[in-house]
Design a protein around this motif. Structure first.
Motif, PDB file in Angstrom:
ATOM      1  N   ALA A 230       0.823  -1.160  -0.225  1.00 34.27           N
ATOM      2  CA  ALA A 230      -0.079   0.145  -0.014  1.00 34.27           C
ATOM      3  C   ALA A 230       0.830   1.254  -0.176  1.00 34.27           C
ATOM      4  O   ALA A 230       0.469   2.259  -0.837  1.00 34.27           O
ATOM      5  N   ASP A 231       1.851   1.257   0.717  1.00 32.09           N
ATOM      6  CA  ASP A 231       2.730   2.461   0.797  1.00 32.09           C
ATOM      7  C   ASP A 231       3.625   2.651  -0.613  1.00 32.09           C
ATOM      8  O   ASP A 231       3.462   3.892  -0.887  1.00 32.09           O
ATOM      9  N   LEU A 232       4.060   1.583  -1.100  1.00 29.20           N
ATOM     10  CA  LEU A 232       4.616   1.527  -2.425  1.00 29.20           C
ATOM     11  C   LEU A 232       3.627   2.087  -3.556  1.00 29.20           C
ATOM     12  O   LEU A 232       3.826   2.988  -4.427  1.00 29.20           O
ATOM     13  N   ALA A 233       2.331   1.557  -3.348  1.00 31.99           N
ATOM     14  CA  ALA A 233       1.323   1.995  -4.333  1.00 31.99           C
ATOM     15  C   ALA A 233       0.870   3.497  -4.331  1.00 31.99           C
ATOM     16  O   ALA A 233       0.797   4.238  -5.253  1.00 31.99           O
ATOM     17  N   ALA A 234       1.143   3.907  -3.023  1.00 32.05           N
ATOM     18  CA  ALA A 234       0.801   5.358  -2.644  1.00 32.05           C
ATOM     19  C   ALA A 234       1.913   6.132  -3.289  1.00 32.05           C
ATOM     20  O   ALA A 234       1.495   7.335  -3.882  1.00 32.05           O
ATOM     21  N   GLN A 235       3.086   5.848  -3.274  1.00 33.55           N
ATOM     22  CA  GLN A 235       4.144   6.557  -3.803  1.00 33.55           C
ATOM     23  C   GLN A 235       4.092   6.624  -5.253  1.00 33.55           C
ATOM     24  O   GLN A 235       4.436   7.721  -5.804  1.00 33.55           O
ATOM     25  N   GLY A 236       3.667   5.324  -5.820  1.00 35.69           N
ATOM     26  CA  GLY A 236       3.489   5.365  -7.230  1.00 35.69           C
ATOM     27  C   GLY A 236       2.453   6.291  -7.775  1.00 35.69           C
ATOM     28  O   GLY A 236       2.628   7.016  -8.733  1.00 35.69           O
ATOM     29  N   GLU A 237       1.294   6.413  -6.969  1.00 35.29           N
ATOM     30  CA  GLU A 237       0.366   7.508  -7.410  1.00 35.29           C
ATOM     31  C   GLU A 237       0.808   8.884  -7.213  1.00 35.29           C
ATOM     32  O   GLU A 237       0.283   9.703  -7.797  1.00 35.29           O
ATOM     33  N   GLY A 238       1.732   8.854  -6.330  1.00 37.12           N
ATOM     34  CA  GLY A 238       2.149  10.317  -6.354  1.00 37.12           C
ATOM     35  C   GLY A 238       3.486  10.690  -7.270  1.00 37.12           C
ATOM     36  O   GLY A 238       3.885  11.788  -7.078  1.00 37.12           O
ATOM     37  N   GLY A 239       3.582   9.859  -8.318  1.00 42.40           N
ATOM     38  CA  GLY A 239       4.532  10.177  -9.283  1.00 42.40           C
ATOM     39  C   GLY A 239       5.738   9.330  -9.356  1.00 42.40           C
ATOM     40  O   GLY A 239       6.656   9.316 -10.216  1.00 42.40           O
ATOM     41  N   ASP A 240       5.950   8.619  -8.295  1.00 47.23           N
ATOM     42  CA  ASP A 240       7.371   7.589  -8.348  1.00 47.23           C
ATOM     43  C   ASP A 240       6.850   6.259  -9.045  1.00 47.23           C
ATOM     44  O   ASP A 240       6.309   5.292  -8.756  1.00 47.23           O
TER      45      ASP A 240
ATOM     46  N   ASP B 147       7.653  -1.561  -8.341  1.00 45.55           N
ATOM     47  CA  ASP B 147       7.839  -2.532  -7.014  1.00 45.55           C
ATOM     48  C   ASP B 147       6.395  -2.923  -6.632  1.00 45.55           C
ATOM     49  O   ASP B 147       6.351  -4.130  -5.894  1.00 45.55           O
ATOM     50  N   ALA B 148       5.562  -1.954  -6.256  1.00 46.09           N
ATOM     51  CA  ALA B 148       4.400  -2.392  -5.755  1.00 46.09           C
ATOM     52  C   ALA B 148       3.483  -3.480  -6.544  1.00 46.09           C
ATOM     53  O   ALA B 148       3.166  -4.428  -5.988  1.00 46.09           O
ATOM     54  N   LEU B 149       3.823  -3.656  -7.772  1.00 48.11           N
ATOM     55  CA  LEU B 149       3.226  -4.600  -8.558  1.00 48.11           C
ATOM     56  C   LEU B 149       3.708  -5.891  -8.501  1.00 48.11           C
ATOM     57  O   LEU B 149       3.184  -7.033  -8.416  1.00 48.11           O
TER      58      LEU B 149
END
Length: 105
Positions: free
Chosen positions: A59-69, A75-77
């Motif tokens: 969830a943290d990685l996905a949130a970072q991904g949604e933030g543009g990372d 990594d979340a996938l």
């Protein structure tokens, strides 16, 4: 002994995994066993705790991904896909095909 995947030489175990499976490592400090599970048996409580932590990290990685990372999004996938895999040795032992001892064929 040298290990090659295609025409590329793997310098270490992590590079072998990357070449063989076609993906990069997760960020430093993230343990693949957290998502995939350990090779050794684990109790139901250990498994539940491990999966809870894995879901939080994903969830943290996905949130970072949604933030543009973009790297965090990939990594979340990858981490999410690992939660649906079973290490080969553990699955072979569970099926009774590999005892880890005995005569070589």
């Amino acid at each position: 002994m040298r290990t090659y995947i295609g025409s590329h030489e793997a310098a270490n175990a992590a590079e072998f995994e990357e070449l063989a499976l076609g993906f990069d490592e997760l960020p430093a400090g993230i343990d693949v066993d957290l998502f995939r599970g350990p090779l050794a048996p684990e109790t139901l409580q250990e498994r539940a705790a491990r999966l809870d932590v894995a879901r939080e990290v994903i969830a943290d990685l996905a949130a970072q991904g949604e933030g543009g990372d973009e790297v965090a999004a990939w990594d979340a996938l990858y981490a999410d896909a690992l939660t649906r895999t079973v290490p080969f040795l553990r699955s072979a032992r569970a099926a009774g095909r590999f005892s880890g001892a005995g005569e070589a064929a």
